[in-house]
Design an enzyme around this catalytic site. Structure first.
Site, PDB file in Angstrom:
ATOM      1  N   MET A   1      -1.709  -6.098   1.666  1.00  0.00           N
ATOM      2  CA  MET A   1      -2.643  -6.990   2.366  1.00  0.00           C
ATOM      3  C   MET A   1      -3.429  -6.185   3.403  1.00  0.00           C
ATOM      4  O   MET A   1      -3.982  -6.747   4.350  1.00  0.00           O
ATOM      5  CB  MET A   1      -1.888  -8.142   3.030  1.00  0.00           C
ATOM      6  N   GLY A   2      -3.469  -4.874   3.232  1.00  0.00           N
ATOM      7  CA  GLY A   2      -4.216  -4.034   4.174  1.00  0.00           C
ATOM      8  C   GLY A   2      -3.435  -3.792   5.451  1.00  0.00           C
ATOM      9  O   GLY A   2      -2.213  -3.954   5.484  1.00  0.00           O
TER      10      GLY A   2
ATOM     11  N   HIS B   1       3.197   1.832   3.911  1.00  0.00           N
ATOM     12  CA  HIS B   1       2.330   1.771   2.724  1.00  0.00           C
ATOM     13  C   HIS B   1       2.062   3.182   2.195  1.00  0.00           C
ATOM     14  O   HIS B   1       2.040   3.414   0.998  1.00  0.00           O
ATOM     15  CB  HIS B   1       0.993   1.113   3.078  1.00  0.00           C
TER      16      HIS B   1
HETATM   17  O1  PAF Z   1       3.838  -7.466   0.755  1.00  0.00           O
HETATM   18  C1  PAF Z   1       2.628  -7.770   0.804  1.00  0.00           C
HETATM   19  O2  PAF Z   1       1.814  -7.104   1.430  1.00  0.00           O
HETATM   20  C2  PAF Z   1       2.149  -9.012   0.077  1.00  0.00           C
HETATM   21  O3  PAF Z   1       3.103 -10.018   0.094  1.00  0.00           O
HETATM   22  C3  PAF Z   1       1.671  -8.727  -1.358  1.00  0.00           C
HETATM   23  C4  PAF Z   1       2.801  -8.221  -2.236  1.00  0.00           C
HETATM   24  C5  PAF Z   1       0.540  -7.714  -1.339  1.00  0.00           C
HETATM   25  C6  PAF Z   1       1.141 -10.015  -1.991  1.00  0.00           C
HETATM   26  O4  PAF Z   1       0.068 -10.535  -1.274  1.00  0.00           O
END
Ligand code: PAF
Length: 286
Positions: free
Chosen positions: A30-31, A37
């Protein structure tokens, strides 16, 4: 790096990757990207010839009282991180692309896995997650997908969905990345005041104390839960949502610890809700 905004653009790019015989690793996000990440991207990069990241703040997984409107959206910084990490394509759709007018098909996961803990505290959350993840899988068609252990219940639910719906995606769950003081990285950590930030590592300390008790032979889940609760209580500003010992696959509470378990914690610091967990594994007999 390609910035793809529409489903058609992704499909065209995906076809090129496939025809070049490159395997595709996918990191849905979700950025507000951080080192957690980055480690998912690095893991995907190491194992696949092509890597795609999606950046989409999914409205359907937020409750009405949650932070959808205020969720951080630092797109330029996110794209810079992806570029730096060697990502091949970023999919950044508009909400109308993912949820066009008339959208009415949902993925509903039932049972304790979807309805307990995060599912109980955030009704509808996992329906939104499962629906958007299935859509992203259908659009991007990755060979492998990378999720963080930090959101253990989400990862478990996605594993279940992949099995139940026979999705041709290999799931990889990567370890939680932590700050030096133990706080698990989360896009929501930016909401913490300096004072709350100072207190937030209590979550990891509580998990570690519980782990130490298990390693010393404690097998009563209730005692382990009490250790986590008592540790959390040393920071009165932390309001505990739950402390639990569960089976790592079903998320059913465990009474006696006789096999691998997952320790779960969720607490609020002011308006900010943080979750953390610690998997405990026992050596397998050969
Ligand atoms: O973990 C996240 O960032 C969100 O829940 C995902 C998996 C991108 C789904 O919107």
């Amino acid at each position: 790096m390609e910035l793809l905004r529409t489903v058609e653009e992704v499909r065209r790019w995906r076809a090129e990757v496939r025809s070049a015989g490159r395997r595709l690793g996918f990191v849905p996000t979700m950025g507000a990207l951080h080192a957690g990440h980055r480690s998912l991207i690095d893991t995907a990069r190491a194992a696949n010839e092509a890597v795609a990241v999606s950046i989409f703040v999914n409205p359907t997984q937020f409750g009405p009282q949650e932070d959808f409107a205020h969720y951080p959206r630092p797109l330029e910084a996110d794209l810079a991180l992806c570029r730096e990490a060697g990502v091949d394509a970023v999919f950044h759709p508009e909400p109308e692309t993912m949820y066009p007018l008339g959208f009415c098909t949902w993925v509903e996961v039932r049972g304790p896995l979807a309805e307990s803990f995060e599912g109980a505290v955030r009704p509808g959350h996992f329906r939104g997650v499962a629906t958007v993840v299935l859509k992203l899988f259908e659009i991007v068609q990755p060979d492998r997908a990378y999720f963080g252990q930090k959101d253990a219940q989400q990862a478990c639910l996605v594993r279940r969905m992949i099995a139940d719906l026979n999705l041709p995606v290999e799931l990889h769950v990567c370890p939680t990345v932590r700050e030096a003081d133990g706080l698990a990285l989360s896009s929501r950590n930016v909401y913490l005041t300096p004072e709350q930030r100072r207190m937030a590592p209590i979550l990891f300390q509580a998990l570690q104390r519980a782990e130490a008790a298990i390693l010393q032979g404690e097998r009563r889940a209730q005692t382990v839960i009490q250790i986590m609760e008592e540790t959390m209580a040393t920071v009165p500003e932390a309001r505990l949502d739950y402390a639990a010992v569960v089976d790592p696959n079903s998320f059913l509470p465990v009474k006696t610890i006789s096999d691998d378990v997952l320790l779960l914690l969720a607490a609020r610091f002011g308006n900010t809700r943080l979750i953390d967990n610690l998997p405990i594994s026992f050596p397998r007999n050969a």
